[in-house]
Structures are given as C-alpha cells and as structure tokens.
Write a protein that holds these residues in place. Structure first.
Motif, PDB file in Angstrom:
ATOM      1  N   ASP B 301       4.464  28.863  24.962  1.00  0.00           N
ATOM      2  CA  ASP B 301       5.724  29.574  24.757  1.00  0.00           C
ATOM      3  C   ASP B 301       5.549  30.902  24.025  1.00  0.00           C
ATOM      4  N   VAL B 302       4.307  31.289  23.751  1.00  0.00           N
ATOM      5  CA  VAL B 302       4.081  32.501  22.965  1.00  0.00           C
ATOM      6  C   VAL B 302       3.623  33.644  23.870  1.00  0.00           C
ATOM      7  N   VAL B 303       4.265  34.797  23.724  1.00  0.00           N
ATOM      8  CA  VAL B 303       3.829  36.022  24.394  1.00  0.00           C
ATOM      9  C   VAL B 303       3.396  36.985  23.302  1.00  0.00           C
ATOM     10  N   SER B 304       2.113  37.350  23.302  1.00  0.00           N
ATOM     11  CA  SER B 304       1.601  38.254  22.279  1.00  0.00           C
ATOM     12  C   SER B 304       1.173  39.562  22.923  1.00  0.00           C
ATOM     13  N   ILE B 305       1.760  40.659  22.453  1.00  0.00           N
ATOM     14  CA  ILE B 305       1.351  41.992  22.897  1.00  0.00           C
ATOM     15  C   ILE B 305       0.763  42.691  21.676  1.00  0.00           C
ATOM     16  N   ASP B 306      -0.540  42.947  21.685  1.00  0.00           N
ATOM     17  CA  ASP B 306      -1.196  43.726  20.616  1.00  0.00           C
ATOM     18  C   ASP B 306      -0.854  43.211  19.226  1.00  0.00           C
ATOM     19  N   SER B 307      -0.945  41.912  19.004  1.00  0.00           N
ATOM     20  CA  SER B 307      -0.564  41.374  17.699  1.00  0.00           C
ATOM     21  C   SER B 307      -1.650  40.457  17.139  1.00  0.00           C
ATOM     22  N   THR B 308      -1.707  40.388  15.804  1.00  0.00           N
ATOM     23  CA  THR B 308      -2.592  39.442  15.125  1.00  0.00           C
ATOM     24  C   THR B 308      -1.789  38.688  14.073  1.00  0.00           C
ATOM     25  N   GLY B 309      -2.263  37.485  13.730  1.00  0.00           N
ATOM     26  CA  GLY B 309      -1.582  36.708  12.703  1.00  0.00           C
ATOM     27  C   GLY B 309      -1.434  35.265  13.125  1.00  0.00           C
ATOM     28  N   LEU B 310      -0.282  34.709  12.810  1.00  0.00           N
ATOM     29  CA  LEU B 310      -0.067  33.269  12.933  1.00  0.00           C
ATOM     30  C   LEU B 310       1.326  33.013  13.504  1.00  0.00           C
ATOM     31  N   VAL B 311       1.388  32.183  14.552  1.00  0.00           N
ATOM     32  CA  VAL B 311       2.685  31.861  15.145  1.00  0.00           C
ATOM     33  C   VAL B 311       2.786  30.357  15.346  1.00  0.00           C
ATOM     34  N   ALA B 312       3.939  29.807  14.998  1.00  0.00           N
ATOM     35  CA  ALA B 312       4.290  28.455  15.403  1.00  0.00           C
ATOM     36  C   ALA B 312       5.545  28.552  16.252  1.00  0.00           C
ATOM     37  N   ALA B 313       5.448  28.128  17.503  1.00  0.00           N
ATOM     38  CA  ALA B 313       6.603  28.122  18.399  1.00  0.00           C
ATOM     39  C   ALA B 313       7.007  26.666  18.568  1.00  0.00           C
ATOM     40  N   ASP B 314       7.790  26.187  17.613  1.00  0.00           N
ATOM     41  CA  ASP B 314       8.029  24.752  17.502  1.00  0.00           C
ATOM     42  C   ASP B 314       9.457  24.385  17.875  1.00  0.00           C
ATOM     43  N   SER B 315      10.131  25.304  18.602  1.00  0.00           N
ATOM     44  CA  SER B 315      11.526  25.032  18.946  1.00  0.00           C
ATOM     45  C   SER B 315      11.714  24.928  20.449  1.00  0.00           C
ATOM     46  N   GLY B 316      10.645  25.113  21.219  1.00  0.00           N
ATOM     47  CA  GLY B 316      10.790  25.103  22.667  1.00  0.00           C
ATOM     48  C   GLY B 316      11.214  26.434  23.244  1.00  0.00           C
ATOM     49  N   ARG B 317      11.544  27.414  22.367  1.00  0.00           N
ATOM     50  CA  ARG B 317      11.958  28.721  22.855  1.00  0.00           C
ATOM     51  C   ARG B 317      10.733  29.611  23.044  1.00  0.00           C
ATOM     52  N   VAL B 318      10.888  30.650  23.866  1.00  0.00           N
ATOM     53  CA  VAL B 318       9.818  31.631  23.977  1.00  0.00           C
ATOM     54  C   VAL B 318       9.803  32.498  22.727  1.00  0.00           C
ATOM     55  N   VAL B 319       8.598  32.757  22.205  1.00  0.00           N
ATOM     56  CA  VAL B 319       8.422  33.618  21.038  1.00  0.00           C
ATOM     57  C   VAL B 319       7.551  34.798  21.460  1.00  0.00           C
ATOM     58  N   ALA B 320       8.114  35.994  21.429  1.00  0.00           N
ATOM     59  CA  ALA B 320       7.362  37.194  21.812  1.00  0.00           C
ATOM     60  C   ALA B 320       7.119  38.037  20.575  1.00  0.00           C
ATOM     61  N   VAL B 321       5.861  38.458  20.402  1.00  0.00           N
ATOM     62  CA  VAL B 321       5.470  39.251  19.243  1.00  0.00           C
ATOM     63  C   VAL B 321       4.794  40.512  19.767  1.00  0.00           C
ATOM     64  N   VAL B 322       5.304  41.660  19.377  1.00  0.00           N
ATOM     65  CA  VAL B 322       4.842  42.933  19.940  1.00  0.00           C
ATOM     66  C   VAL B 322       4.394  43.880  18.834  1.00  0.00           C
ATOM     67  N   GLY B 323       3.102  44.220  18.838  1.00  0.00           N
ATOM     68  CA  GLY B 323       2.607  45.306  17.995  1.00  0.00           C
ATOM     69  C   GLY B 323       2.649  45.031  16.505  1.00  0.00           C
ATOM     70  N   LEU B 324       2.311  43.809  16.076  1.00  0.00           N
ATOM     71  CA  LEU B 324       2.350  43.484  14.645  1.00  0.00           C
ATOM     72  C   LEU B 324       0.986  42.970  14.181  1.00  0.00           C
ATOM     73  N   GLU B 325       0.588  43.372  12.983  1.00  0.00           N
ATOM     74  CA  GLU B 325      -0.676  42.916  12.407  1.00  0.00           C
ATOM     75  C   GLU B 325      -0.440  41.905  11.302  1.00  0.00           C
ATOM     76  N   ASP B 326      -1.248  40.842  11.319  1.00  0.00           N
ATOM     77  CA  ASP B 326      -1.199  39.819  10.267  1.00  0.00           C
ATOM     78  C   ASP B 326       0.213  39.313  10.031  1.00  0.00           C
ATOM     79  N   ILE B 327       0.941  39.168  11.135  1.00  0.00           N
ATOM     80  CA  ILE B 327       2.316  38.683  11.058  1.00  0.00           C
ATOM     81  C   ILE B 327       2.306  37.160  10.987  1.00  0.00           C
ATOM     82  N   VAL B 328       3.361  36.617  10.404  1.00  0.00           N
ATOM     83  CA  VAL B 328       3.565  35.167  10.391  1.00  0.00           C
ATOM     84  C   VAL B 328       4.951  34.904  10.970  1.00  0.00           C
ATOM     85  N   VAL B 329       5.014  34.153  12.069  1.00  0.00           N
ATOM     86  CA  VAL B 329       6.292  33.807  12.699  1.00  0.00           C
ATOM     87  C   VAL B 329       6.327  32.291  12.848  1.00  0.00           C
TER      88      VAL B 329
END
Lengths: 363, 363
Positions: B301-329
């Motif tokens: 469920d994760v779409v990453s464009i030019d991003s680094t860090g940590l993602v938990a997609a624990d709701s069944g929804r799509v999570v898109a992260v664009v252009g972020l460094e060391d992000i936590v979602v």
C-alpha cells in the motif's frame, strides 16, 4: 456601465487535477471541492463570481460523469445550461461547442470562458476587466485577460503585450504580440523584469461567431461538426468521438495572435489556478503570512507540534504532525499523501504509479 | 556449560510506549506489536530468546488489562506464569513480586529480569552474557549486563565499571562503581571515549532472596508486603494499591552499587530498546544501510517517490510519500502520525495534547 445582455459566461469544468491527488480524483475533480476552506466548492465560487455579469446566461461544459454533481452544486441552472461531453476532447471542442450553441440563441452573443477551478480574490477588479474585454470582443477581437505577474512563475504561459488599443471603455486593452509557453526560471525572471509580459490565465472573451470563424481558419471540419451538434444534439453520439483533442490556445489563440487579431486586458485580481498543493498553500497564506500549519479540513482532528505547511484531515482520523516545515499532509478515507510544498509538482507521479499498479480506482 | 535449572526469566511487560504512538497505546502497548516486521511481537521474541535458558521457568508480570493479550501471544505458559498487577507501580514492585513468588518455589532461585519490548540481534552473545551473570548471581551479587556503547547515546543511563572480578565462568564480570543518569551529548561523548562506561540496558540477574534482602535495606515495608502477597495472592487487592511507585534502579541498584554489591557483565549483542521511531529506523537500517523508505506494515500500500525514512501503512489505505528525507509516517485505523527521525522524541507531546483535549481514547 453599458448593458451586458449579450454576455454569456462559459465554464469549462474538466481536468482531473492529478497534482492535487488524493483530494482531486478523476471521479471527483478539484472543481467539485472546497479546496480553500471558503465554504463553497471552486465551481460554485466560479458561478457566484460570474453571475453578477451574466445573470442567467451561464453554460457549464463538463464530462458526462460529472453532470449530476455539477447540477447538484448549481441547482439554479436550467437543465440545458449543463452541456455534457461524452469524452474529454481538451478545451477547444468544449468551448467551441458552447460558442456554436450560443450563436444559435443570439448571433451577437459574446462569450467569456473561465475555468471552474481557479481562485480570484478581488472580484470587483475581475468584473471590471471582463467588462473591458466585452467592449473589445464586440469589436471582433479575441480578448484574453493578462494577469499582472506577482513573481517569476514557471508554471504558467505568458502573454507578450504590444501597443495600447485606445478604445473607450477598454482603457487597459492592448494588442497581443504573442503567447509564449511556460518558461524556465531565468526566462520567467526576464519576462517579469521586462514589464512586457503578463500571465496567461486561460481566460478568453470573444464573440461566439468570431470564435467559430477564427477556428474555421485552422480547423474547418471541427467547426462544421460543432455547429452540426449544436443544431442537432442527437449527433453528439456519433460526431463527438471523431473530434480532435486540441487546446483553444493552439487551435485559435496563437494563430490569431500571429494575425494581429488578439487583444489583452491588463488586470490584477489575486488570481491562482491552484495547480498544486504549493499554490494552494500560497493562497491560504495570503491573508496571514505567519508561518504555521494551515488546516483545510478537520481542524479539530489536527495536532500540530512545531510544524508549518498544509493539512487536510478529511478521514475523521486524528492527524498529528511533529517538527516539520512546509509539509503537506492530505488524509482522505482511502488514501494518504505526505509531501512538501517544494515537491508538490511531483504528486502526479503518485497517480501514474497507482495506475501502473492497477490501483486506478484510487486516482 | 553448567545447569541453569535454578534460573528463572522474569519479563516485566509494561509501559505505554508513548513515543511510539500511534502504533503503541496504553491499551495496546509496544510489546504486543511486531514493530520490526520480524513476524512476531516483541513479547513473543523476548520469550523465544529466553526459553533456551529458562525452559518452562518464565514469569511475565503485566497489567491486568494486558493479561489476556499476553496469554494469547504466549499460549505455552501455564496460567500462574502470568502475574497481573492491578495498577502500575513502576519496576520495583513488579520485579520484587516476581522475586517473592520465586523464593517460595525455590530458595536458591536466580532471576533474570528482561523487558518485554527490547530487541537483541545476536542471541548467542546474549545467552553467553546471561550465563556469566548467573554465575555471579549465585555468589550473592546483584548483576547487571553492560552493553558496549556503539555511539554516544543520550537516551540511556550508563554504568561506570570498576575492576575485573576474576571469577571462573564469568570472565567478563567487573565491579560496578556507579550507575549514572542519561547524560547530555558532551558527557555521553566523554563516557564513551573513556572506555569506562557501558550502556545500562535495565537487565538484572540476581538471586530472588538476595534481591529482596537488598530491597529490605531501603524499603522494608515494601519487601514485607511483596512477601505477604506472594504467600496469599488474595492480599493483592488491598496491599498493591498501597505500594510505592519506585524503579528498581533507585530502590536497589544504585544503593547496592554504592555498597559495592553490584557486578556487571560486559556484553555486545545488538541491543536496542526501541525508545522511539528513530531507534526503530536504526534497527531496520542495520542489515542494509542504503538510504531508502523502510516499510514496517502494508508494503503493497506504500508509494514512495524519492523518499527515505520509515512508513507503517497499517490502515489498509494507500500511503504516498513524495520527496521527503528521514520521514516517519505511521498510519493506523484511527490516527496518523507524520514526523521526522530527528523529532521522534517529541511524539510523546502528541499523546499529552490528545489527553488534554479529551481524546485519551486515542492514546
């Protein structure tokens, strides 16, 4: 002020707004949304802005998938004021069909075409500019409205102005020397510094018949077919799919400018096309420049710790943002976007990626 | 290797993990979750790590609200292996009660207390350290395990070592000169450069009766009450609420160190307390240091464009992260957190804010 009884407002309501995903979708494009938190959708705000000029004389041209939503948001419109396209054919067929419909109702009709998804903050200045444009359109000009640049934007096309026209009632009117494409940053800087260029906001004011005559010079078949559909709407089904996909800029505005047939009315009225979340954030920051987190939906559900940027909490869930600058968080029922204002243009890449993954239902 | 039949593993399973909100909640604390994507919860992994040493000799001490979840995750435990606290009283009453229960079963029992929510990557090295600690504990020492610092961490307390003890079977054992609080960055640097300090991982190995004797020197009433509860569990109801909230460090470890009664076993086994999302990201990056977006739930469920860090997609929804460094979602069914690894410590402020707003249900 002279009468505007010959003036018709045409509102093309199209475009998926992929750079505003996940708020804007193909199935629910940005013009249907209250993106700025104004209390009304962009479409409804566009109608409100035009109705003092056009009264009942409004046509909305939209995709058949959106006709019901458009009618629900504009219940005051008569049924035949919503013209539906069976498939998207870019701006020329949409505006050209409106012109063909209007010239049958009134051979003297002047139409003004204004996108359903732009924001204008100074309505009186907008009205004054349109009134001047109508004066020039009645004289056979294709008239565009040239917005005074407030910065060296690279996201818009520009209009290069010529000499003043000296027409009474249209004192801001000038000849257009040419339309130029979206520039790079250095070129944009040069355009703005020269004082010769205005932003092209995609607004056209022109006699309905004049528009079709100009179109006939470059696309005679398209012009004929639009007039056939206007005279017999049953022909929509077989003819519309055959029409070329072409923008009004290329089909009419650029060739007409080269032929010296285009005028521009200079104006300044706080225009924004909300092309992406950075430009949306810019609108929201206009009245209050303090760096803070601006919330466009779900204010009560947002917890902000030391953060600035833009948040939409549109899913009913709590959204907590900690220690981020110029962040963009768009939380909807089935999709979440996290990005920065700087990278707002790249949101369209998410939409492309989802389509490649077979998740087009989310776009 | 000598027998470990006298060794009991005690697993205190408590703490809300507020810096790991919204994954960790009071109602669903971090030890119940598979935070690292290992395929099992931290609690279950702790049990797996200890069972080769302790076999059936395991006690889990947890809040009554979590007893059912603990039993579900550790169905192999007999019913009396899960000791429930009616209310949180910090670590001393929890571990002290375990000691009081164990000395009734076996007057020679040595207990090792290991938090339910830590990660250890090199299990063989951990086992070797515990075996050495047991050798020292049998000689009457309060033994702690001192983790070799890999960087000048400010988030842990430190142990200042003294001379080697020279005990056969416990070659890494040394006297503890003192325990010191979490240092500032400059002090931490000095500690690590000196070579004299180890991280305090909160692990204690000690004879059950020894622990209670040490406790009796500073908290005689508490010691008595823990022994009364161990002998008659019906007294839990009236006595537990009267116990002081006190950490084992303050009640026993620091005074015993001052009296020269504490030993440390030097060890190095990839320890991490997962104190916040930055430390979680650090664990995930250990095997693969490439900067990228690491997904701990919902990979598809994760779409990453030019991003680094940590993602938990624990709701069944799509999570898109664009252009972020060391992000936590961290996206869960009812709450979303967006922050950076740098600001991970401040996540607890969100929990405080939600409690102030009357949204404690989300914490």
């Amino acid at each position: 002020m002279t009468s505007m009884d010959d003036f018709w407002a045409v509102i093309p309501a199209g475009g998926a707004g992929t750079r505003l995903w996940p708020m804007s979708r193909r199935t629910s494009p940005k013009f249907l949304h209250d993106l700025t938190g104004s209390g009304q959708s962009l479409l409804r705000a566009t109608w409100e802005r035009l109705s003092p000029l056009a009264a009942e004389r409004v046509l909305v041209v939209t995709g058949s998938a959106h006709a019901e939503a458009v009618r629900a948001q504009l219940p005051m419109l008569p049924r035949d004021a919503v013209v539906t396209e069976p498939s998207p054919r870019d701006s020329m067929p949409a505006i050209g069909l409106a012109a063909a419909i209007l010239e049958r109702r009134d051979p003297e009709a002047v139409l003004g075409s204004f996108a359903a998804d732009h924001v204008i903050t100074e309505v009186a200045a907008f009205h004054a500019a349109v009134r001047q444009a109508v004066v020039l359109a009645r004289r056979g000009e294709l008239v565009t409205i040239g917005v005074e640049p407030t910065h060296a934007a690279t996201g818009f096309g520009y209009i290069r102005e010529g000499d003043p026209l000296g027409v009474v009632g249209a004192e801001s009117g000038r000849r257009v020397r040419e339309f130029v494409e979206k520039p790079d940053a250095a070129t944009a800087r040069r355009y703005v510094d020269s004082g010769e260029f205005r932003w092209n906001a995609g607004m056209f004011v022109v006699g309905a018949t004049t528009l079709l005559e100009l179109l006939a010079q470059t696309h005679p078949d398209l012009t004929d077919n639009l007039r056939i559909i206007a005279s017999d709407p049953r022909r929509m089904t077989d003819l519309w799919p055959t029409l070329p996909k072409v923008a009004i800029d290329h089909a009419v505005a650029e060739p007409a400018a080269a032929a010296g047939r285009v005028a521009v009315v200079r104006a300044s009225f706080g225009w924004n096309d909300i092309g992406d979340f950075a430009s949306l954030a810019g609108i929201l920051a206009e009245s209050d420049r303090a760096p803070r987190l601006r919330v466009i939906a779900g204010e009560d559900d947002v917890v902000s710790i030391d953060s600035t940027g833009l948040v939409a909490a549109d899913s009913g869930r709590v959204v907590a943002v900690v220690g981020l600058e110029d962040i963009v968080v768009i939380d909807t029922a089935d999709a979440l976007l996290v990005t920065t204002q700087e990278r707002a243009q790249d949101v369209k890449r998410v939409v492309e990626e989802l389509q490649q993954r077979g998740r087009a239902d989310l776009t």
